[in-house]
Design a protein around this motif. Structure first.
Motif, PDB file in Angstrom:
ATOM      1  N   ALA A 141      27.514  42.091 -81.921  1.00 13.59           N
ATOM      2  CA  ALA A 141      28.604  42.526 -82.797  1.00 13.59           C
ATOM      3  C   ALA A 141      28.087  43.508 -83.838  1.00 13.59           C
ATOM      4  CB  ALA A 141      29.237  41.318 -83.474  1.00 13.59           C
ATOM      5  N   GLN A 173      18.312  42.361 -75.532  1.00  7.49           N
ATOM      6  CA  GLN A 173      19.344  41.396 -75.152  1.00  7.49           C
ATOM      7  C   GLN A 173      18.907  40.015 -75.608  1.00  7.49           C
ATOM      8  OE1 GLN A 173      20.084  41.810 -70.999  1.00  7.49           O
ATOM      9  NE2 GLN A 173      21.356  43.601 -71.341  1.00  7.49           N
ATOM     10  N   SER A 174      19.226  39.697 -76.869  1.00 11.51           N
ATOM     11  CA  SER A 174      18.720  38.452 -77.429  1.00 11.51           C
ATOM     12  C   SER A 174      19.560  37.261 -77.010  1.00 11.51           C
ATOM     13  CB  SER A 174      18.721  38.550 -78.955  1.00 11.51           C
ATOM     14  OG  SER A 174      20.055  38.756 -79.387  1.00 11.51           O
ATOM     15  N   GLY A 175      20.802  37.506 -76.585  1.00 12.92           N
ATOM     16  CA  GLY A 175      21.684  36.402 -76.280  1.00 12.92           C
ATOM     17  C   GLY A 175      22.491  35.963 -77.499  1.00 12.92           C
ATOM     18  N   LYS A 176      22.140  36.492 -78.684  1.00 14.75           N
ATOM     19  CA  LYS A 176      22.915  36.128 -79.878  1.00 14.75           C
ATOM     20  C   LYS A 176      24.138  37.033 -79.957  1.00 14.75           C
ATOM     21  CE  LYS A 176      18.982  34.636 -82.593  1.00 14.75           C
ATOM     22  NZ  LYS A 176      17.877  35.230 -83.346  1.00 14.75           N
ATOM     23  N   MET A 177      25.315  36.413 -79.947  1.00 14.07           N
ATOM     24  CA  MET A 177      26.556  37.169 -79.918  1.00 14.07           C
ATOM     25  C   MET A 177      26.673  38.075 -81.136  1.00 14.07           C
ATOM     26  SD  MET A 177      30.259  35.524 -79.785  1.00 14.07           S
ATOM     27  CE  MET A 177      29.990  34.819 -81.372  1.00 14.07           C
ATOM     28  N   GLN A 178      26.190  37.586 -82.277  1.00 16.29           N
ATOM     29  CA  GLN A 178      26.400  38.355 -83.500  1.00 16.29           C
ATOM     30  C   GLN A 178      25.521  39.586 -83.561  1.00 16.29           C
ATOM     31  OE1 GLN A 178      26.031  34.860 -85.822  1.00 16.29           O
ATOM     32  NE2 GLN A 178      28.152  35.000 -86.516  1.00 16.29           N
TER      33      GLN A 178
END
Lengths: 105, 644
Positions: free
Chosen positions: B624, B616-621
């Motif tokens: 995706a 769970q990096s927090g990067k939305m992409q």
């Protein structure tokens, strides 16, 4: 129905649009550009609905109704997304998606 | 006659409990006290009306049959297994409700003065009302299930009140000890109830007591170690009663229970709850004397006589005035048990039963008076120890006179209340077994001695200089003392000569004639006076005689002062033998295997989640990507399946 243009041609166009949208969504860092990419995805789907309706089931209108739905939803989504982007800018002083990483474990 | 109003006798204190429990703590200091008192006063008035109607209006032919004033089905499991709640009216339950409501009312009034300024004032009256409700519910129980239900409820309220000063570690330990010891005994009571109801198919007291000797014999054919199974069940029930009534060897909780506020000691640990065991045996008395021809009553008599002697000896040496009174209570309850144990069923044979109930009544008055007097003394001196007292008769005149009356009553001096009831018990013991009589006679002498040791140490001895001059307690405290003093003075005489006790309360409900055997009465008064004189010689003025005597007894004195080391024995058995040896294997299994398995499951979950949480990096992409690649993978899989 345009003469000389078959269902395959239109589907190739919409597939290209869809994957261009996916590519843009995954690679772009600017939130506005990401939003445009999402629009591309949605519109490619709308084209699919229209085309399949027109070529395969000409006597029905379900596909057209769904494409109108998609346009309406896309409009609403854009309104909310722009609001989110503005708020994002107020917090981070930037609309770079790299700055939205605080929501992790 | 319609008796259904009797249900309000337990319910009025219960309503008081609910009101105080929900709103009591917000009210200013004296108000919760008066709310509780009003509830109990209602129960008091109704009890007196019931007693008048039952003894003087309804049953004019002097034959007292039990009646159910009220009964409702509470839990309906099967046609046989039904739990009912109700109000049973028979001579002893009517007498008990009068005693409980009278003492409880006086203690409520007294507590308003005694607990003044205590931060837990409201909480105190909540528990006190709960206790009164539970005790009244217990004495009017129509069946074994109901008596067990309220039996536990008085245990809980006793626990709450012993641990009232919950900031004091000793009070918490004492409340835990009282609860665990009585609960341990109640476990036997429960098994007894289950066996009785299994063999007789009923919980109901009227049915159980109405059965014939032959019925019991046919119901319990199987026997174990020479006693039939019902006799064992009654023995188990008696163990439950012995736990509640602090009989040897389950007495260890009663002295420690004195950590509670003194009015609580007067109400619960002197007058009402601790006699629940006596009441239980009396309640099932026809059954006790029918099953196996009364074998279990021999156990009751022996335990009673032994406890009364044992406690009286310990009481001789204690220095804490409340502990002296606690052991005295145990000793007097031993008397009551002895009275029941030596009693027969029919006619004059039932003297022991009547005497026991009579002693219960008078003891409730004079013992609660002694405790309330002790409370007034502690209130004035701020200490429990008699070494801090002396010469108090000048400062506390009302307490002095009432305490003297109670001491004379418990010593069995004519015409005080204790004389008549104690003499009746000794009389019954003499008819049954001479040894029990002499034990009782000796205990009477010891009782007189230790009570007057207490009296002289507190009120005479040496004149002391007190830091704060002790002053007499306020009116809410002295009036209950005076009322109880009057009751201790006249109740024995009145219930012997004016309304003879045996004409109202007997095992079968049929009246008989009770008379004083003046020879036995004479020698028991004689030994009591001897005890008083000895106490006067030793403690009226400060002298070195007590020290000389205690030195002469040496080891024996030390043993009695330490209560024969019974607490230490129990600690040794539980800590060293039970926890240390018997349950060591189980402890190992529990901590290593059971806890180990649970810890393993928990730790595995934590570690694996720590390993994968980096995803769970927090990067939305990133998310995706995962969605798109997942979708593509699914498409490939489905296409592969479809094309093959």
């Amino acid at each position: 129905m345009i003469p000389g243009v078959g269902i395959t041609h239109v589907l190739i166009v919409s597939t290209l649009m869809f994957f261009i949208g996916i590519y843009g969504f995954l690679t772009r860092k600017n939130l506005i550009t990401i939003l445009i990419a999402i629009e591309l995805i949605l519109n490619s789907v709308a084209i699919n609905f229209i085309v399949i309706n027109k070529y395969l089931f000409p006597e029905k209108i379900n596909g057209q109704i769904f494409s109108i739905f998609i346009i309406a939803v896309a409009a609403a989504e854009v309104a909310i997304a722009i609001a989110v982007v503005i708020d994002f800018y107020r917090i981070n002083k930037s609309i770079d998606v790299e700055h939205g990483e605080t929501m992790k474990y | 006659m319609d008796w259904s109003y009797t249900i309000w006798i337990p319910l009025l204190p219960f309503i008081g409990f609910l009101l105080l429990g929900f709103y009591g703590r917000k009210l200013p200091a004296p108000v919760p006290g008066w709310i509780g008192t009003v509830g109990v006063f209602g129960a008091l008035v109704l009890s007196y009306i019931t007693a008048y109607n039952y003894f003087f209006v309804e049953n004019t032919d002097m034959l007292y049959e039990p009646v159910k004033g009220f009964e409702m089905l509470w839990m309906n499991f099967t046609d046989v297994l039904q739990f009912k709640m109700g109000v049973l009216l028979d001579p002893i339950s009517v007498m008990m409700m009068v005693v409980v409501s009278t003492v409880s009312f006086l203690v409520h009034v007294y507590s308003i003065g005694y607990m003044k300024g205590d931060p837990g004032f409201g909480r105190f009256f909540v528990s006190l009302s709960l206790f009164t409700f539970a005790m009244l519910g217990l004495v009017v129980a129509t069946n074994l299930f109901q008596i067990y239900f309220f039996w536990e409820l008085v245990g809980v309220s006793s626990y709450l009140l012993i641990g009232f000063y919950y900031e004091k570690p000793s009070a918490i330990l004492a409340s835990k000890k009282a609860f665990i010891v009585t609960r341990f005994a109640d476990f036997f009571f429960l098994i007894g109830i289950l066996i009785i109801s299994y063999y007789t198919q009923t919980f109901d007291f009227i049915t159980l007591n109405g059965m014939e000797q032959s019925t019991f014999a046919s119901l319990s054919a199987s026997s174990f170690m020479g006693m039939s199974v019902l006799a064992w069940a009654l023995t188990l029930a008696f163990i439950g009663g012995a736990g509640k009534s602090a009989m040897f060897p389950l007495h260890i909780w009663l002295p420690d229970a004195m950590e509670g506020p003194t009015p609580v000691s007067a109400l619960i640990h002197a007058a009402t709850m601790v006699v629940a065991g006596v009441f239980l045996v009396a309640r099932l008395f026809p059954m006790y004397s029918h099953v196996d021809g009364g074998t279990v009553l021999h156990i009751v008599a022996f335990v009673g006589a032994f406890s009364s002697l044992f406690a009286a000896i310990i009481a001789l040496t204690q220095m804490d005035i409340k502990r002296v009174l606690a052991f005295s209570t145990m000793s007097q309850i031993g008397y009551m048990m002895l009275g029941l144990g030596v009693s027969g069923l029919e006619g004059h044979e039932g003297l022991g039963y009547t005497a026991s109930m009579f002693h219960l009544l008078t003891h409730a008055f004079f013992k609660s008076l002694l405790f309330l007097g002790a409370g007034a003394i502690i209130h004035a001196v701020h200490s429990n120890y008699m070494t801090k007292m002396g010469g108090l008769r000048k400062y506390l005149p009302i307490t002095h006179i009432t305490f003297l009356i109670a001491a004379l009553a418990i010593s069995g001096i004519w015409p005080f209340a204790g004389f008549f009831s104690k003499d009746a018990i000794l009389d019954a013991a003499y008819m049954h077994n001479k040894i029990y009589f002499w034990v009782g006679w000796f205990v009477a002498g010891l009782t007189a001695f230790y009570m007057f040791r207490l009296y002289f140490r507190i009120f005479w001895y040496e004149d002391r200089e007190y830091k704060h001059t002790p002053h007499e307690a306020p009116a809410t405290m002295t009036y209950p003392l005076m009322i109880l003093g009057a009751l201790s003075l006249v109740s024995g005489f009145a219930f012997f000569h004016i309304w003879p006790f045996a004409e109202y309360i007997s095992p079968t409900g049929e009246p008989f004639h009770m008379h004083i055997n003046w020879l036995l009465a004479g020698i028991s008064i004689g030994v009591a006076i001897l005890g008083i004189v000895l106490a006067a010689v030793m403690y009226m003025k400060k002298s070195d005689i007590p020290d000389k005597i205690s030195n002469a007894f040496g080891v024996l004195y030390k043993w009695t002062y330490n209560k024969f080391y019974f607490d230490e024995i129990y600690m040794f058995v539980t800590k060293k033998i039970m926890f240390g040896i018997i349950s060591a294997g189980w402890t190992w299994f529990d901590t290593k295997i059971v806890d180990g398995t649970m810890n393993l499951i928990g730790n595995t979950t934590v570690r694996s989640s720590q390993a994968i949480k980096k995803m769970q990096s927090g990067k939305m992409q990133d998310y995706a990507y995962a969605i798109v690649s997942g979708a593509i993978a699914l498409v490939i899989i489905f296409v592969y399946i479809w094309t093959h």
